[in-house]
Every structure is written in structure tokens, then in C-alpha cells.
Enzyme design. Structure first.
Site, PDB file in Angstrom:
ATOM      1  CD  GLU A 162      -5.979   4.778  -0.722  1.00 33.20           C
ATOM      2  OE1 GLU A 162      -5.984   5.006   0.485  1.00 33.20           O
ATOM      3  OE2 GLU A 162      -6.989   4.423  -1.353  1.00 33.20           O
ATOM      4  CE1 TYR A 216      -3.563   2.705   0.953  1.00 29.87           C
ATOM      5  CE2 TYR A 216      -1.698   3.632   2.158  1.00 29.87           C
ATOM      6  CZ  TYR A 216      -2.958   3.769   1.598  1.00 29.87           C
ATOM      7  OH  TYR A 216      -3.609   4.968   1.683  1.00 29.87           O
TER       8      TYR A 216
END
Ligand code: GDP
Ligand code: MN
Length: 397
Positions: free
Chosen positions: A192, A105
Site C-alpha cells: 500500500e 492512494y
């Protein structure tokens, strides 16, 4: 403003980030053609992903693999018929399916309190990062990037190592820097990548190599900065914009819905905040923030009234106008016109001072509007007219 994955990936590519190719399809037949393209390029499977502006598409069944063009057409047909979190899927992204070795991530958000960009990276990628933050906060590494300097080399290296990227640390550091660049170049609030993935790819000699790529992308752009990026406004997806937000934006009105019962129509952001404060002090709860802006004409006043009345909880309206460039009589005419079109009758208290206030007062009296001379009086009358407030809190002595 949220943008679709495919558009977010375009912005990442614009900053030189590694994003595998894709195509967008609007029908199962288009998805089939796309799949034929990727399979002909050497892919053994394709991935088909719903393009909707919500997270967790995978869990909702909106991300599926297909091994042939026929299967891709069927899978796309199913996904195109779905609703994900209430939003109908109108487009899918089709790409060569990646062979994922590990998911990471990496995200960047605007940290308003810190007045810098906050980067967060984790080896626990692919999954719900919010849950990781709750269960294993230590699995997330975060650091701040300076808005002028961007992410410094040593910070990028630190993050890549802390994320456990190992042999891929150089690529990881470059992606982290590119993420910050993407944010700065487009005035994004959030960028993101989840998952940022190490994938296995066939090498020309028949062996395989590993590479770090951005498999998903989510970007939120700062609405207020769109004027600086003429191209980006085209990425707004009209299918997914709230109709009330759209009407407010098109009318040039700042409108934010709140939870109370007293609708507010005010000119100027500061005066709108003050009006909300005085409603609370008089014992009521504002139903919205609304700034009709300077120099508002009658049609804008009517649009503001429609926006306020879309909220079924509104049972009283306070209009507070300080006429400077805005002319009081224009607003009064707008209110009279708006009331004539109103589908539901709600008590209204109007206070207009400044430019052409006397003319406004004459018009409003003739049309039998309730008026108030001071803002305190207007707030007290609006609160008294609203059943949603308890009315027990009086005005301070
Ligand atoms: P999200 O659920 O909306 O965040 O959509 P993602 O694009 O992140 O996809 C969800 C999950 O599907 C990923 O975490 C992956 O595990 C899987 N996935 C997405 N793309 C691929 C792919 O190309 N190949 C494989 N094998 N899995 C994928
Ligand atoms: Mn994702």
C-alpha cells in the site's frame, strides 16, 4: 508479517519504483546527523517519521517536519519518547521533506475469494482510505490483476486515468505495475502506498518540476512463503512481534487464539479443526487452534501447554493425539512434565490413539490423568469440566 516503512521502501526500490531517499535514526543525535545530511543536499526542511508497525502515525503525532538540524534533534527526541497505539517508538525515518502538490492512494491486496490481486486507487489519498470506502465508495477505482500475467498495460493506464493522475498517468501506470511486481516478487499479501504523491522539486535551471513519488509504504508479507525468500525473514521486527506468536513460531507450533474456554492440543491441522467442531457440537467453545505437528517430542508438548495456559479464559484442556509418526508415550511424558511445571491447575482430558497408545495410557493412568477412548467422549468430558460452557447441549443421539 508486517514490515517497517523503511524496509517496505527498500522492496519498492528493488522493483524500480520512485521512492525518495531516507535514513533511519535510533537516537535524537542520529536524527540530527541525518537531518544535516538532507539539509546539505539542498532540502529546506526534513520530515521525521515514527517507525512502528501501525497505521495513522501522522494523526497520532508521529510524523513531523523540522527546519533545522537542531529542531530535527528535538522533534526526533519527542517522537522517540512516544507510544503509538501502545507501541513504543524505537526508530525514526528521516528524509528531505517533500513539497506535496496532491496526495493519491494506491494499494494492492491478495483477494482470496477472487483468487487474484485486487488493486485499488483513489484521488482521495493521504487520508484514512477505509473512511473513503465508507463515505465515497465511488472515489475508489478497483480492478483485478492476474497472478500469472501481472497487471496488463491497458489496466494500468485505465487505473491511472481513473485516479485522476492527469499528466502523471505514465508514471502512475508504471507505479501500479511495479506494485503488483513487488507483491509477486516477495509473496506479499498487501502493498500500500498512501500517499502516492505528486511533489514539486527544484529543477537545475532554478524552475520547478513535478514528479510522482511513493511517500509512504506499507507491506505485509505472507508468513507461509518466507521460506522462499531467505533474505526477508531478517525484516521481522522482534520488538513488535507478539511474545506468544514468537514462542509458537520458535517452537514450530501453529497456534491461533480464539474466544472460548477449552484449550486444544492436537497433532495435525485437519484433526485440530475436527476437534474444535466436536467441542462445539458438545456445547463448548474452543479457546484456540493448536497443531503441534508431526513427530512432536516431550519438550514441544510442554511448550504447547504453556501457550494454551497463557490465555486466562482457559478452564479446561482437551488433548487429542493420533499417533502416527508422533509417539503416544512421548506425548504422555510431555504432558506429565508440563503439568509438573504448570503454574495454574486446569482440568485436562487426554485421548491418545495410534502408535504406542498402550504405553501412553499406562503412563497417564499412573499420573492420574483423565483419559478418554473416543473423541466424542473426550469432548463431552472437556465441556463438562469447563465452567465457560453451558453444558446443556448434549451429544447427538
Ligand atoms: P501514516 O499517517 O502512518 O500513514 O504516515 P504517512 O507517511 O502517510 O504520513 C502522514 C501524512 O504526513 C501524509 O499524508 C502527508 O500529508 C504528511 N507527510 C508525510 N511525509 C511528508 C513530507 O515529506 N512532506 C510533507 N509536507 N508532508 C508529509
Ligand atoms: Mn500513510
Amino acid at each position: 508479517m508486517k514490515i517497517q516503512e523503511a524496509d517496505a521502501k527498500d522492496l519498492l526500490l528493488g522493483q524500480g519504483l520512485p521512492v525518495p531517499g531516507w535514513t533511519v535514526a535510533r537516537t535524537p543525535a542520529e536524527a540530527r546527523t541525518s537531518a544535516e545530511h538532507w539539509l546539505a543536499e539542498g532540502a529546506s526542511q526534513v520530515v521525521i517519521k515514527a517507525q512502528v508497525l501501525v497505521g495513522g502515525r501522522g494523526k497520532a503525532g508521529g510524523v513531523k517536519l523540522a527546519g533545522s538540524a537542531e529542531e530535527a534533534e528535538q522533534v526526533a527526541g519527542r517522537i522517540l519518547g512516544m507510544d503509538i497505539k501502545g507501541i513504543p517508538v524505537r526508530k525514526v525515518l528521516v528524509a528531505a521533506a517533500a513539497e506535496i502538490v496532491r496526495e493519491y492512494y494506491l494499494g494492492a491486496v491478495l483477494d482470496r475469494a477472487g483468487r487474484r490481486i485486487l488493486l485499488m486507487g483513489s484521488a482521495e489519498g493521504g487520508v484514512d482510505i477505509e473512511q473513503v470506502a465508507v463515505d465515497h465508495p465511488e472515489a475508489i477505482t478497483s480492478l483485478h490483476a492476474d497472478p500469472y500475467l501481472g497487471l496488463l498495460d491497458h489496466q494500468a493506464r485505465h487505473l491511472a486515468f481513473a485516479m485522476g493522475l492527469g499528466a502523471h498517468w505514465k508514471a502512475g501506470a508504471a507505479v501500479a505495475k511495479g506494485l503488483v511486481q513487488t507483491m509477486l516478487a516477495n509473496d506479499a499479501d498487501l502493498v500500500e502506498i498512501n500517499p502516492l504523491a505528486v511533489v514539486r522539486e527544484a529543477a537545475p535551471d532554478g524552475a520547478s518540476t513535478e514528479r510522482l513519488v511513493c511517500l509512504d509504504a506499507k507491506i505485509t508479507l505472507d508468513e507461509s512463503a518466507l521460506a522462499r525468500h531467505p533474505g526477508l525473514d531478517a525484516l521481522r521486527d522482534p520488538d513488535e512481534e507478539d511474545p506468544i506468536d514468537r514462542e509458537a513460531r520458535e517452537a514450530g507450533i501453529s497456534f491461533i487464539k480464539l474466544h472460548g474456554t477449552i484449550g486444544c492440543m492436537v497433532n495435525g491441522a485437519g484433526l485440530a479443526m475436527t476437534t474444535m467442531d466436536l467441542i462445539k457440537r458438545a456445547g463448548g467453545e474452543p479457546a484456540n487452534f493448536l497443531d503441534i505437528g508431526g513427530g512432536a517430542r516431550a519438550d514441544k508438548v510442554a511448550a504447547a501447554m504453556r501457550l494454551i495456559l497463557t490465555d486466562p479464559k482457559v478452564d479446561a484442556i482437551l488433548v487429542n493425539i493420533f499417533g502416527g509418526i508422533t509417539r503416544g508415550d512421548e506425548v504422555a511424558r510431555g504432558l506429565i512434565e508440563a503439568r509438573a511445571q504448570q503454574t495454574r491447575s486446569v482440568p485436562m482430558v487426554v485421548r491418545i490413539v495410534g502408535t504406542n497408545a498402550t504405553e501412553a495410557d499406562g503412563l497417564l493412568r499412573e499420573a492420574r490423568f483423565e483419559t478418554a477412548a473416543s473423541l466424542d467422549e473426550a469432548a463431552a468430558k472437556a465441556v463438562a469440566a469447563s465452567a465457560g460452557s453451558d453444558g446443556s447441549a448434549g451429544m447427538p443421539a
